[in-house]
Design a protein around this motif. Structure first.
Motif, short mmCIF file in Angstrom:
data_model
loop_
_atom_site.label_atom_id
_atom_site.label_comp_id
_atom_site.label_asym_id
_atom_site.label_seq_id
_atom_site.Cartn_x
_atom_site.Cartn_y
_atom_site.Cartn_z
N ALA A 74 21.97 -8.21 -10.23
CA ALA A 74 21.70 -6.79 -10.43
C ALA A 74 20.20 -6.62 -10.32
CB ALA A 74 22.18 -6.33 -11.79
N ALA A 84 22.41 -1.68 -14.13
CA ALA A 84 22.27 -3.09 -13.76
C ALA A 84 23.16 -3.99 -14.63
CB ALA A 84 20.81 -3.52 -13.87
N ASP A 140 24.36 -3.12 -5.81
CA ASP A 140 25.44 -2.73 -6.71
C ASP A 140 26.82 -3.13 -6.19
OD1 ASP A 140 23.87 -1.71 -8.66
OD2 ASP A 140 24.03 0.38 -8.03
#
Lengths: 347, 295
Positions: free
Chosen positions: A80, A149, B197
């Motif tokens: 992340a 994240a 992501d």
């Protein structure tokens, strides 16, 4: 959680030019908070982007959790990243921003909400879930970026100067929060910054980079007290380390080790200097001095005198200054590398 | 704070040319069109007699007009659909630097900057029933038999398809440039964050990029609709509305009926049909422009 490793990682943007990152081999520890520290253009962000998979290396490999991921796209690296700009999706609410990585990983819908609420709760933004990013303050945006994240529990955290867009006051508290946060989550974290205070305060270990080369890897104490070369010595610390040219060798000492001789006990190097300026900063005084007489006459030095010492020092005065011998560091003049201590003639 | 008298006069004086220009070239014809549409004027006639909505009534009963109305919608919607999808793909292809991108960008823009009459005449030859290079190519790869080649401009469905394709070809650069601007305005971090992501190309495109480009796409679309709905160049040059009026759109029909057919009143009535539709589009356009300011 995982260990990140780079093997001879190199990035050359334009052929024939100097690489942005040159042959860097690093190994994090499990759960470590590692900081890449360097001036702008040192290659620290490029290095991070190659670990993230956003930049393709010219040579070398990236390993995450023991697996070579060099050729894999970012989404297959279980990482992340928090960007300097936060890179929030402007058209999505905070909730949808945080849920996006879950959707992308096809987490079933009913499992998403608890996870988003967990992440938002951890960062104290549970109240903001319905807002749009443009309705948030800088600090809130940063928390949303962090929540996005952590929400899918990555094995590695990559942070690219996440505090640089906050004002100075907020930055100090955010620094502390981020450290606490890391302790709680325990995920291996790589943090890029050009701010040595952030690096010193947060890092388990600091990687000092310059011109795409690692100058030193060590704990904050190691890189500050035992710099590997003159670059590290002068980049860290403010004001920087004093360096005195002894021909083949440079002798260095931190401003806080240059004290009035009366205060120094034990073996020390003493000098007579004329004080050219005194800055009173409350907690300390910064002394600007010029060595008088001897082979270093005229050499300028900077000293820091903590306010606990009530020694009278006035501008224009000649004072006897001393540096404890154990605080002297020696560097080869040719390449700036650290060398063994030696005795030198000072006067 | 009040303006000085001289300033106010100067301001007005600077404004007048634009006002005269718009009033003369847009206002007068518009008023004339409204007047003609409720009168009995023909080319060469003198005098004017108010006939109320008689022209509209007669026009509405005319199957050719109803055809043109339908074709206008088919033409506009299909052409714009092709343009937006194509322009999106082109904009994405042209976003990142590559060798010769400047040349490709220039070539992409060419259909827009070259006079449309030239382009359309080129297409007329390309689609010609005897000399068509398309047919020649199709014959060469054995997709169609020689002497039984498609009549691109001679069969109603094919003619409509040809007109739509050529118009889309012509409008594509315009939309591409607008979309390219919208695409490059998205900070690089955002698609990168999406990639980290876990989003792939399609998810990033449809959930991040396209929604962020929505205002820009709306602008391109609305301009495209106006340019398409009011345009008759391609139809005029390629098919002149034929075969059997199967490709007439409202502007070309108005031109043929009003100018070439001599019935100014009928032509005017047809053009006036365009007004409510265009007003609607203009209103939507202003709304979008306004809402994109807020974002």
């Amino acid at each position: 959680m995982a260990i990140v490793e780079t093997r001879n990682l190199t990035k050359v943007f334009k052929q024939g030019q100097l690489g942005a990152v040159n042959d860097i081999s690093l190994l994090t520890r499990e759960g470590e908070f590692m900081v890449f520290l360097g001036p702008s253009g040192s290659g620290k962000t490029t290095l991070l982007r190659m670990i993230a998979g956003l930049e393709e290396p010219t040579g070398g490999d990236v390993l995450i959790g023991g697996r070579v991921v060099t050729g894999l796209p970012p989404r297959e690296r279980r990482i992340a990243m928090v960007f300097q700009s936060y890179a929030l999706y402007p058209h999505l609410s905070v909730y949808k921003n945080i849920a996006f990585p879950l959707r992308a990983q096809k987490v079933p819908k009913e499992e998403r909400r608890p996870k988003v609420e967990w992440a938002a709760g951890l960062l104290g933004i549970g109240e903001l879930l319905e807002r749009k990013p443009r309705e948030l303050s800088g600090g809130e945006r940063q928390r949303v970026a962090l929540a996005r994240a952590i929400v899918r529990e990555p094995s590695v955290f990559l942070l690219d100067e996440p505090l640089s867009n906050l004002d100075a006051k907020l930055r100090a508290s955010a620094r502390e929060e981020l450290t606490q946060f890391h302790k709680r989550i325990g995920t291996t974290t790589i943090y890029v910054t050009h701010d040595q205070v952030e690096a010193m305060a947060m890092g388990d270990r600091i990687v000092v980079l310059d011109k795409g080369v690692v100058r030193q890897v060590g704990s904050p104490r190691e890189v500050y007290d035992d710099p590997a070369d003159t670059f590290v010595a002068t980049f860290l610390g403010s004001p920087p380390m004093n360096l005195v040219d002894h021909g083949e060798v440079l002798a260095g000492f931190r401003p806080e080790h240059l004290l009035p001789a009366v205060l120094v006990e034990g073996p020390a190097v003493a000098l007579t200097a004329r004080v050219t300026g005194v800055e009173y900063l409350g907690n300390e005084r910064v002394l600007y001095a010029q060595i008088q007489d001897g082979r270093f006459a005229g050499k300028r030095l900077i000293g820091r005198l903590p306010s606990v010492y009530h020694v009278e020092i006035a501008e224009g005065e000649s004072v006897r200054l001393a540096i404890p011998e154990r605080n002297l560091r020696y560097f080869a003049k040719s390449d700036g590398r650290r060398v063994e201590p030696r005795s030198l003639a000072w006067e | 704070m009040g303006m000085r008298r001289g300033d106010r006069f100067l301001g007005a004086a600077m404004f007048v040319p634009a006002l005269v220009y718009i009033a003369g070239l847009v206002g007068v014809p518009l008023v004339l069109a409204f007047l003609y549409s409720v009168g009995n004027v023909t080319v060469g006639s003198v005098g004017y007699k108010f006939v109320g909505l008689a022209n509209f009534r007669s026009v509405l009963q005319n199957p050719a007009f109803r055809g043109a109305l339908l074709h206008s919608f088919v033409f506009t919607v299909s052409a714009q659909l092709l343009v937006i999808v194509g322009a999106n793909i082109l904009a994405m292809a042209l976003r990142n630097p590559f060798r010769g991108r400047g040349l490709v960008r220039f070539l992409t823009l060419l259909p827009w900057v070259a006079p449309i009459s030239l382009g359309a005449i080129g297409w007329k030859w390309i689609l010609d029933s005897i000399y068509s290079v398309v047919n020649w190519a199709l014959v060469q790869v054995h997709l169609v038999k020689p002497f039984d080649t498609p009549m691109w401009l001679g069969e109603p469905t094919l003619a409509m398809l040809s007109v739509i394709l050529v118009h889309a070809w012509r409008m594509m650069p315009f939309s591409t440039v607008i979309l390219l601007a919208g695409l490059t305005a998205i900070p690089r971090d955002i698609p990168e964050a999406a990639a980290v992501d876990g989003a792939g190309f399609w998810r990033t495109h449809f959930e991040i990029t396209l929604p962020m480009m929505r205002p820009v796409i709306a602008v391109a679309l609305l301009f495209g609709i106006i340019f398409t709905f009011t345009d008759m160049t391609v139809v005029y040059i390629l098919t002149r509305g034929g075969p059997y009026d199967s490709t007439h759109v409202l502007p070309s029909y108005a031109f043929f009926a009003g100018i070439l057919g001599g019935s100014l009143a009928e032509g005017a009535a047809v053009s006036v049909f365009l007004v409510p539709i265009l007003v609607l589009v203009a209103w939507a356009m202003l709304r979008v422009a306004h809402s994109s300011e807020v974002v």
